[in-house]
Design a protein around this motif. Sequence first.
Motif, PDB file in Angstrom:
ATOM      1  N   LEU A  36       0.828  -1.210   0.000  1.00  0.00           N
ATOM      2  CA  LEU A  36       0.000   0.000   0.000  1.00  0.00           C
ATOM      3  C   LEU A  36       0.858   1.254   0.000  1.00  0.00           C
ATOM      4  O   LEU A  36       0.587   2.201  -0.749  1.00  0.00           O
ATOM      5  CB  LEU A  36      -0.932  -0.016   1.208  1.00  0.00           C
ATOM      6  CG  LEU A  36      -1.905   1.144   1.316  1.00  0.00           C
ATOM      7  CD1 LEU A  36      -2.889   1.103   0.148  1.00  0.00           C
ATOM      8  CD2 LEU A  36      -2.648   1.078   2.634  1.00  0.00           C
ATOM      9  N   VAL A  37       1.910   1.277   0.800  1.00  0.00           N
ATOM     10  CA  VAL A  37       2.805   2.442   0.851  1.00  0.00           C
ATOM     11  C   VAL A  37       3.497   2.641  -0.495  1.00  0.00           C
ATOM     12  O   VAL A  37       3.600   3.768  -0.994  1.00  0.00           O
ATOM     13  CB  VAL A  37       3.828   2.281   1.997  1.00  0.00           C
ATOM     14  CG1 VAL A  37       4.946   3.297   1.884  1.00  0.00           C
ATOM     15  CG2 VAL A  37       3.133   2.395   3.337  1.00  0.00           C
ATOM     16  N   VAL A  38       3.954   1.560  -1.105  1.00  0.00           N
ATOM     17  CA  VAL A  38       4.611   1.664  -2.410  1.00  0.00           C
ATOM     18  C   VAL A  38       3.628   2.163  -3.466  1.00  0.00           C
ATOM     19  O   VAL A  38       3.969   3.016  -4.292  1.00  0.00           O
ATOM     20  CB  VAL A  38       5.230   0.306  -2.811  1.00  0.00           C
ATOM     21  CG1 VAL A  38       5.649   0.287  -4.265  1.00  0.00           C
ATOM     22  CG2 VAL A  38       6.410  -0.012  -1.913  1.00  0.00           C
ATOM     23  N   ALA A  39       2.401   1.664  -3.443  1.00  0.00           N
ATOM     24  CA  ALA A  39       1.402   2.096  -4.420  1.00  0.00           C
ATOM     25  C   ALA A  39       1.086   3.578  -4.263  1.00  0.00           C
ATOM     26  O   ALA A  39       0.991   4.320  -5.253  1.00  0.00           O
ATOM     27  CB  ALA A  39       0.131   1.259  -4.271  1.00  0.00           C
ATOM     28  N   VAL A  40       0.932   4.041  -3.029  1.00  0.00           N
ATOM     29  CA  VAL A  40       0.651   5.461  -2.799  1.00  0.00           C
ATOM     30  C   VAL A  40       1.829   6.321  -3.251  1.00  0.00           C
ATOM     31  O   VAL A  40       1.647   7.365  -3.880  1.00  0.00           O
ATOM     32  CB  VAL A  40       0.314   5.706  -1.309  1.00  0.00           C
ATOM     33  CG1 VAL A  40       0.322   7.178  -0.967  1.00  0.00           C
ATOM     34  CG2 VAL A  40      -1.030   5.083  -0.969  1.00  0.00           C
TER      35      VAL A  40
END
Length: 70
Positions: A36-40
Amino acid sequence: MDPATTTPPPGSMTVPPLFEWQTVAVVVGLAAVVALVVAVALVAGLSRRGRSDWESWLASRSPRGGDRSS
């Protein structure tokens, strides 16, 4: 003295099905948070970078002055 243990019959499960399930849940949870952090971060970076390209493309297509051909 401890009672003698009997050997389990062939094919019986000696490890419970939910053995160490907490560890598996933590690993899956951490992987989901990292994804999720990488996608954001990717979406935020692409939106900032792609904005100027989009604006320059629009500016090159917009008519300048009164040079409309139709």
